[in-house]
Design a protein around this motif. Structure first.
Motif, PDB file in Angstrom:
ATOM      1  N   ALA A 104       3.691   1.538  26.871  1.00 13.68           N
ATOM      2  CA  ALA A 104       3.919   2.382  25.702  1.00 13.68           C
ATOM      3  C   ALA A 104       3.015   3.597  25.876  1.00 13.68           C
ATOM      4  O   ALA A 104       1.793   3.486  25.806  1.00 13.68           O
ATOM      5  N   ARG A 105       3.611   4.758  26.119  1.00 14.83           N
ATOM      6  CA  ARG A 105       2.861   5.936  26.580  1.00 14.83           C
ATOM      7  C   ARG A 105       2.705   6.975  25.462  1.00 14.83           C
ATOM      8  O   ARG A 105       3.694   7.433  24.876  1.00 14.83           O
ATOM      9  N   PHE A 106       1.459   7.348  25.192  1.00 10.31           N
ATOM     10  CA  PHE A 106       1.159   8.348  24.164  1.00 10.31           C
ATOM     11  C   PHE A 106       0.553   9.579  24.829  1.00 10.31           C
ATOM     12  O   PHE A 106      -0.645   9.826  24.769  1.00 10.31           O
ATOM     13  N   ASP A 112       9.812   8.590  33.544  1.00  9.02           N
ATOM     14  CA  ASP A 112       9.154   7.515  32.796  1.00  9.02           C
ATOM     15  C   ASP A 112       9.879   6.189  32.989  1.00  9.02           C
ATOM     16  O   ASP A 112       9.249   5.140  33.171  1.00  9.02           O
ATOM     17  N   PHE A 113      11.205   6.214  32.966  1.00 13.41           N
ATOM     18  CA  PHE A 113      11.976   4.984  33.158  1.00 13.41           C
ATOM     19  C   PHE A 113      11.691   4.375  34.527  1.00 13.41           C
ATOM     20  O   PHE A 113      11.477   3.162  34.653  1.00 13.41           O
ATOM     21  N   LEU A 114      11.672   5.222  35.559  1.00 13.72           N
ATOM     22  CA  LEU A 114      11.393   4.734  36.914  1.00 13.72           C
ATOM     23  C   LEU A 114       9.963   4.231  37.047  1.00 13.72           C
ATOM     24  O   LEU A 114       9.655   3.434  37.929  1.00 13.72           O
ATOM     25  N   SER A 115       9.088   4.710  36.152  1.00 15.14           N
ATOM     26  CA  SER A 115       7.683   4.304  36.179  1.00 15.14           C
ATOM     27  C   SER A 115       7.382   3.202  35.172  1.00 15.14           C
ATOM     28  O   SER A 115       6.219   2.898  34.906  1.00 15.14           O
ATOM     29  N   HIS A 116       8.431   2.599  34.602  1.00 18.42           N
ATOM     30  CA  HIS A 116       8.291   1.495  33.648  1.00 18.42           C
ATOM     31  C   HIS A 116       7.444   1.900  32.443  1.00 18.42           C
ATOM     32  O   HIS A 116       6.472   1.210  32.091  1.00 18.42           O
ATOM     33  N   ARG A 117       7.810   3.008  31.819  1.00 14.64           N
ATOM     34  CA  ARG A 117       7.076   3.415  30.628  1.00 14.64           C
ATOM     35  C   ARG A 117       8.019   4.122  29.642  1.00 14.64           C
ATOM     36  O   ARG A 117       8.992   4.742  30.036  1.00 14.64           O
ATOM     37  N   TYR A 118       7.676   4.000  28.355  1.00 15.36           N
ATOM     38  CA  TYR A 118       8.398   4.708  27.311  1.00 15.36           C
ATOM     39  C   TYR A 118       7.413   5.649  26.636  1.00 15.36           C
ATOM     40  O   TYR A 118       6.340   5.226  26.184  1.00 15.36           O
ATOM     41  N   ARG A 119       7.777   6.924  26.548  1.00 13.77           N
ATOM     42  CA  ARG A 119       6.883   7.955  26.023  1.00 13.77           C
ATOM     43  C   ARG A 119       7.213   8.236  24.553  1.00 13.77           C
ATOM     44  O   ARG A 119       8.321   8.631  24.213  1.00 13.77           O
ATOM     45  N   PHE A 120       6.222   8.036  23.703  1.00 15.88           N
ATOM     46  CA  PHE A 120       6.388   8.342  22.284  1.00 15.88           C
ATOM     47  C   PHE A 120       6.130   9.827  22.029  1.00 15.88           C
ATOM     48  O   PHE A 120       5.360  10.464  22.739  1.00 15.88           O
ATOM     49  N   ASN A 121       6.755  10.352  21.005  1.00 19.03           N
ATOM     50  CA  ASN A 121       6.572  11.748  20.616  1.00 19.03           C
ATOM     51  C   ASN A 121       5.269  11.878  19.832  1.00 19.03           C
ATOM     52  O   ASN A 121       5.172  11.428  18.687  1.00 19.03           O
TER      53      ASN A 121
END
Length: 440
Positions: free
Chosen positions: A142-144, A161-170
């Motif tokens: 979960a990326r902030f 981000d998807f390829l790096s296994h992460r979801y970026r929040f706004n």
């Protein structure tokens, strides 16, 4: 299961296997062998740039370099010229890793790393995150952090981000409505860890506190939260521990370098001595002994594309008295604190918002040297800047447009060109300051 993260790095020309072999050799060194290794790497990187980098050799000039302390300290202001003029011979934008700093010290810049150096950075980061059972190929983050808002750039970053296994929040909107959506995303997703800007993550914890919620209940898969880029105060750490109910870990890093220090499971803030050499200097650029507070200066031991030698990060810190050459410990870090912007709509944006915005506003041509943004009223921001040329009407219009996109419309921006901008006692510019009461 496919190791997408490693594969993506390899497909982009980063020699992961070779860099892993180099890291393994470094980690296997005894204390005595490490001391010899460090001296050799320091001499090698200086000699390389003196011979192959006209920008660095001109910075040294006719100065006689007899011992390490004779090498001048590099500051961000030295890098305020086009990147092409700072690269070593044989390197171009096409065969290096290029990125921008966030400008958290007020001096944004474009930097480069050669591909081996960048690969070594990643394998060392992955090794340290493994202390907490995290695997970049399989653990969901979960990326902030900041992100571009224009459609194409945003979609490219989302794919990365998807390829790096992460979801970026706004992180540009922390209204209650936006935070409710964040919590819903945690409920639907099996995140393994949180990583990102301290201030943004603390705002999430404050929302959970107001709603009497606990994040590990909402997302039971969470193992750890790693905060970076801003100071984590004791009271904020207690709040995070209370509302997340997972270990809260301090990371100290610099985009143009690497992770500088990461707190290990025993609570020790271990300095990265594998790819970096960290010093604490006084106001006269003299090295301070362990236990004394001073300016943090870092040398990248492997970056041949761009010199980062005795580079002043812009923070004040102390190395622990228990430190050794091979195992230095960060005892205390001072700085990187940020205010929160409170907007007329009630929207709240952390100070790191402005760091991300600078990536879009300033290029690497070197006109704007330094800047400070001050919120003087709910709807008014003053922007002081130092530049060779005053911003044109067109440039100001574009800056206002981008700021309105990231924040909200109908805000007022007052621009003041200065010869110099007053710095804090530490010599660092705080890029965003608020004079508005943050009663949230």
């Amino acid at each position: 299961m496919l190791n997408l993260f490693n594969l993506t790095l390899r497909l982009n020309g980063f020699p992961i296997k070779k860099s892993q072999e180099e890291l393994d050799k470094i980690l296997a060194l005894s204390d005595e062998d490490y001391a010899s290794f460090l001296e050799l790497k320091k001499k090698e990187i200086v000699a390389y740039h003196l011979q192959n980098n006209p920008f660095y050799s001109s910075l040294i000039g006719s100065k006689s370099i007899v011992k390490w302390d004779d090498i001048p300290v590099m500051k961000k202001i030295h890098f305020q010229k086009p990147l092409a003029e700072r690269l070593s011979k044989g390197f171009t934008r096409k065969n290096v890793y290029v990125n921008k700093t966030s400008g958290s010290s007020g001096d944004p810049m474009v930097f480069a790393k050669d591909k081996f150096c960048h690969a070594l950075t990643w394998v060392n980061i992955m090794r340290r995150f493994q202390w907490y059972g995290l695997d970049f190929n399989h653990s969901w983050q979960a990326r902030f952090y900041g992100m571009p808002l224009d459609f194409i750039a945003n979609k490219k970053l989302r794919l990365k981000d998807f390829l790096s296994h992460r979801y970026r929040f706004n992180i540009f909107d922390f209204s209650d409505t936006a935070m409710q959506k964040m919590v819903s995303k945690f409920h639907r997703t099996k995140f393994d860890y949180i990583n990102g800007y301290t201030n943004s993550i603390v705002l999430l914890a404050k929302y959970l506190q107001r709603k009497d919620l606990y994040l590990n209940t909402i997302c039971p898969s969470l193992k750890v939260c790693i905060v970076t880029s801003e100071m984590l105060f004791d009271e904020d750490k207690k709040l995070l521990e209370e509302r997340f109910r997972i270990p809260i870990i301090n990371e100290y890093g610099s985009a143009e370098l690497d992770i500088i220090a990461l707190e290990n499971p025993e609570g020790i803030w271990k300095i990265n001595s594998e790819t970096l050499f960290v010093e604490i200097l006084d106001e006269n650029d003299s090295v301070l002994p362990y236990g004394q507070e001073g300016r943090i200066v870092v040398t990248s031991l492997y970056n041949k594309a761009h010199p980062m030698i005795r580079y002043e990060v812009g923070d004040i810190g102390i190395l622990d008295e228990k430190s050794t050459l091979q195992h230095p410990i960060l005892k205390k870090l001072v700085g990187r604190t940020n205010d929160v912007a409170i907007l007329p709509s009630g929207k709240k944006s952390p100070g790191m918002t402005f760091y991300s915005i600078t990536k879009k506003l300033f290029d690497d041509e070197g006109n704007v040297k330094e800047f400070v943004i001050t919120q003087t009223k709910l709807d008014t921001f003053e922007i002081e800047y130092v530049s060779e040329l005053g911003l044109s009407t067109e440039e100001i219009t574009e800056i206002e447009r981008v700021l309105s996109q990231f924040l909200e419309p109908n805000l007022k921006y007052l621009f003041y060109r200065k010869d110099t901008i007053e710095r804090s006692k530490s010599g660092k510019l705080k890029q965003f300051k608020s004079r508005i009461s943050a009663s949230y």
